[in-house]
Write a protein that holds these residues in place. Structure first.
Motif, PDB file in Angstrom:
ATOM      1  N   VAL A   4       8.787  59.759  38.707  1.00  0.00           N
ATOM      2  CA  VAL A   4      10.057  59.083  38.450  1.00  0.00           C
ATOM      3  C   VAL A   4      11.111  60.158  38.222  1.00  0.00           C
ATOM      4  N   GLN A  33      11.940  51.477  36.538  1.00  0.00           N
ATOM      5  CA  GLN A  33      11.136  52.334  37.413  1.00  0.00           C
ATOM      6  C   GLN A  33       9.863  52.783  36.707  1.00  0.00           C
ATOM      7  N   TYR A  43       9.907  57.501  42.750  1.00  0.00           N
ATOM      8  CA  TYR A  43      10.971  56.568  42.390  1.00  0.00           C
ATOM      9  C   TYR A  43      12.262  57.373  42.235  1.00  0.00           C
ATOM     10  N   ARG A  54       7.324  49.933  36.800  1.00  0.00           N
ATOM     11  CA  ARG A  54       6.661  49.810  38.098  1.00  0.00           C
ATOM     12  C   ARG A  54       5.678  50.948  38.318  1.00  0.00           C
ATOM     13  N   ALA A  55       6.058  52.140  37.886  1.00  0.00           N
ATOM     14  CA  ALA A  55       5.192  53.301  38.100  1.00  0.00           C
ATOM     15  C   ALA A  55       3.902  53.176  37.295  1.00  0.00           C
TER      16      ALA A  55
END
Length: 810
Positions: free
Chosen positions: A537, A566, A766, A569-570
């Motif tokens: 990220v 982000q 990301y 999601r990661a």
């Protein structure tokens, strides 16, 4: 302009490969059966022939391809075919002599794991009567593992009538295995050389016993030589061989059908992706051409009125050097430098040059116009350094300037009210004082000294000269290339062709080695899947509350809502074993920094996945705050970090209003509301209230750092006086865990995530949101976010922010 080598071979090769696809064309016309090719399983196809077999695989292996083929059964039965693909688009034709033609257009969509495709086919019969028909084929390709692939195809979607017969819809399921890929260590090279396939085809409404089953095997005993075989019931089989060049290949096959008819075919393919070759002509050997210029950064971020912003993304440079290291055709690197800067990012690139040299691939650096500190710093890791006779080296020392605006603002009737913690917390101080305080002088002198020592030590060691030989050129005067050559800072003064000839001599490729831009020479994709095991990220820009975007003063900004989403999601993406948070930020609002730090802490706890922070050029104040609860923190030697402290600033226009004759009447509820007004100076009580609030934020900051870094409170307070530290000083004070760049952080994340070192992985990245299509094409000033683009910082919020001068020390 020199002709691009291999183009003729690509065109010729493209023609031949299509012929092989026709080796078992049916008399009924249309595209030939997949059994014409030994390896044409729905699950294994990946080149231009995918249009005929499974359109979901169009563009899977090569970025572009031309393929021509010829097949015959006897003197009276011959077929010609041509196929082409470009990215996700495929097209082709087939011709059966004196009988029929077929034209096809296909498209695919999806990613490495799952792809869908559709092909439309127009069939034209010329005998015994003129006739046209439109047909279609749909396909799916699933490659979720390096060792397994599955494909599904539905042919004759429209069940159209052609030559008096209605073509029944056909369903085919294909499975393919690469047994060696069960070993993660072998999955990305040896495993691709042995493949087993099985396909089952059944017509709609047909009995199960009428299903056709084909099994096949493809093996590559040596690189570039493939042997293929496929067998079907009732004695049908095909044997084939493929000889691969770098950008072209030759295919030949012999086949026998159920009816006992024998077919032979030959095909040529020319393609953009580079294959492993059986034999590599000397002319294919090359040196990589890499250009570097501008200020390097993780991402290109727009700047604002207060500076900030970033220039050239460094990731493509890393990829070029990594490709040069792994590519057997590339024998060295020609590195052209043109005022490249960004010392922390250059520090991350130097080890890649060292790896190339260790692998026997020399690197020759060339500076046509001269250069700065960054050019000499990176060039010192090369095998040889050249500069042109026209090159000039000016300003190789270090300098930073501090300007103070209190008196100027006072003359305008403007005052900046300010509250901060720590003697070294200097953000916005140049608007409220008249000269550099002793604390700021201490920090500036320390950073200048460290950066000078790092530069001199690194360049002297790389060039194998005594440090005192380097010092004379760091005085700021202009120096010619000849002077640097006499001192040993560079190897030689010469024109570009002479530097290139030196690289040719070192690589054995002659005085004019072939230069190649590896960005335009992609590799053929032969691996079915590269698991995404680590997420990265990118957190870059000034920190603000809300979403990432832009404002007038700071340019590109990083919002806590964007970064938190982000991170969510990661951490929660399937298959991700660890997360790397790449931070490049001077800080910003304390609240947003706190929220991002909490997100890191919460997601670590909820998922059990480790997170490693990699600090870029600067990760200070709020940039350090959001890093505090990572499992590990890595910084470069040139990284500016720390600045643990909080400040609050508010401009006051009271004096300006008085000069302009503006009268102010006040109406409020709340004793301290006046302190937030841009039209009033702070009273002592307002200053005291601001100081109290800032101390509260400061204690929260210190507590979070103490908890995250496992430091005693007194230790944290000792380092939390707003002072910045370079990487090694930060490591000595336990503010970071190790010295290293993004590669080092990814390696540590791999270790913490339990990923074996010999397993090849891919990263799920990301990046900063690109914005809407309107913003990208027309510009933000025309979009509905115009108000955000011209907004000012929120002067009602506490700031965890360091100074921008830290970026100007070069």
């Amino acid at each position: 302009m020199r002709r691009r080598p291999g183009l003729r071979a690509r065109l010729l090769g493209g023609l031949v490969m299509l012929a092989v696809t026709h080796s078992i064309a049916h008399a009924s016309g249309g595209f030939p059966s997949a059994t014409a090719l030994a390896d044409e399983s729905l699950a294994a196809t990946d080149d231009a022939r995918a249009l005929l077999v499974n359109p979901a695989a169009i563009g899977q292996r090569y970025p572009s391809e031309w393929l021509l083929a010829y097949a015959r059964r006897d003197s009276g039965h011959e077929w010609n075919a041509g196929l082409a693909s470009w990215r996700r688009l495929g097209l082709g034709f087939t011709r059966e002599r004196d009988s029929s033609l077929a034209f096809g257009l296909g498209i695919s969509a999806g990613n490495e794991r799952l792809r869908l495709g559709l092909a439309a086919i127009e069939r034209v019969a010329s005998a015994p009567q003129r006739e046209r028909d439109l047909d279609a084929r749909a396909g799916l390709l699933l490659r979720a593992r390096p060792w397994a692939s599955a494909g599904v195809s539905v042919a004759h979607l429209f069940q159209s009538e052609f030559r008096g017969r209605r073509t029944a819809r056909e369903y085919t399921l294909g499975l393919a295995l690469r047994p060696l890929a069960w070993s993660r260590r072998l999955a990305h090279d040896p495993a691709t050389r042995f493949t087993l396939t099985a396909d089952v085809t059944l017509a709609e409404l047909a009995a199960t016993r009428d299903a056709r089953v084909r099994v096949g095997v493809a093996m590559e005993p040596v690189a570039g030589l493939e042997l293929r075989a496929m067998a079907e019931g009732h004695g049908a089989f095909q044997l084939g061989v493929v000889l691969r060049g770098v950008r072209s290949s030759v295919h030949a096959a012999q086949a026998r059908t159920r009816s006992g008819r024998a077919y032979e075919s030959v095909a040529l393919s020319a393609h953009a992706g580079e294959d492993r070759a059986l034999m590599v002509p000397r002319g294919q050997r090359r040196v990589a051409h890499v250009r570097m210029a501008g200020v390097l950064a993780d991402e290109s971020i727009p700047g604002g009125l207060l500076g900030g912003g970033a220039g050239t993304p460094s990731a493509p440079l890393h990829r070029q050097l990594e490709r040069a290291l792994e590519d057997p055709l590339t024998r060295g690197v020609f590195l052209e430098l043109g005022r490249v800067a960004g010392m922390a990012h250059l520090e991350e690139l130097r080890p890649r040059l060292a790896k190339l040299r260790q692998a026997g691939k020399p690197v020759v650096a060339y500076m046509q116009y001269g250069g700065g500190r960054g050019d000499l710093y990176l060039a010192s890791a090369s095998s040889a350094v050249y500069a042109s006779p026209a090159a000039e080296f000016v300003g190789l020392g270090l300098r930073t300037e501090r300007r103070y605006y209190r008196h100027m603002l006072a003359g305008l009737g403007v005052k900046l009210d300010r509250s901060s913690t720590g003697d070294f917390k200097s953000g916005y101080r140049n608007y409220s004082v008249d000269s550099t305080p002793p604390a700021d002088t201490t920090v500036i002198q320390r950073v200048l000294t460290q950066r000078q020592e790092l530069f001199v030590t690194t360049v002297a060691n790389g060039r194998r000269v005594a440090p005192e030989r380097l010092l004379p050129v760091l005085d700021g005067r202009g120096h010619s290339a000849a002077i640097l050559a006499r001192l040993g800072v560079i190897d030689s003064v010469g024109w570009r062709e002479q530097a290139l000839a030196e690289l040719g001599r070192r690589t054995g490729l002659g005085a004019k080695p072939r230069l190649a831009d590896l960005r335009r020479a992609p590799r053929a994709r032969t691996v079915w899947n590269t698991p995404e095991r680590i997420a990265v990220v990118y957190a870059g820009g000034t920190i603000v509350d809300g979403r990432s975007g832009s404002n007038a003063l700071d340019g590109g900004v990083m919002g806590d809502q964007t970064i938190t989403a982000q991170l969510e999601r990661a951490f929660k993406a399937p298959g991700i074993r660890a997360v790397v948070l790449r931070v490049e930020s001077p800080g910003g609002t304390a609240s947003a920094s706190f929220l991002m730090d909490h997100a890191v802490e919460r997601l670590r706890r909820e998922t059990g996945k480790p997170v490693v922070v990699s600090m870029g050029s600067v990760a200070a104040s709020g940039g350090y705050f959001l890093s505090a609860h990572a499992d590990r923190i890595y910084a470069n030697k040139h990284t500016v970090t720390g600045s643990i402290g909080v400040l609050f600033v508010k401009p006051s226009l009271e004096g300006l209003y008085a000069k302009l004759g503006v009268r102010q009447d006040e109406f409020d509820r709340g004793e301290y509301m006046r302190g937030l007004s841009l039209g009033r100076d702070w009273r002592p009580r307002d200053q005291a209230a601001a100081d109290s609030a800032i101390k509260r934020h400061y204690r929260a900051f210190v507590e979070r750092v103490s908890d995250g870094r496992k430091l005693e409170r007194f230790e944290t307070y000792a380092y939390a006086q707003g002072r910045v530290w370079l990487g090694e000083d930060a490591a000595e004070r336990k503010l970071v865990d190790g010295i290293g760049g993004l590669d080092a952080a990814i390696s540590e994340a791999r270790r913490l995530g339990g990923i074996p070192q010999d397993e090849r992985i891919s990263l799920r990245e990301y990046h900063r949101p690109r914005g809407t299509l309107l913003e990208r094409i027309v510009g933000q000033w025309l979009s509905d976010r115009f108000a955000e683009a011209v907004s000012l910082p929120d002067f009602t919020r506490a700031q965890a922010r360091s100074e921008e001068w830290l970026e100007d020390l070069e």
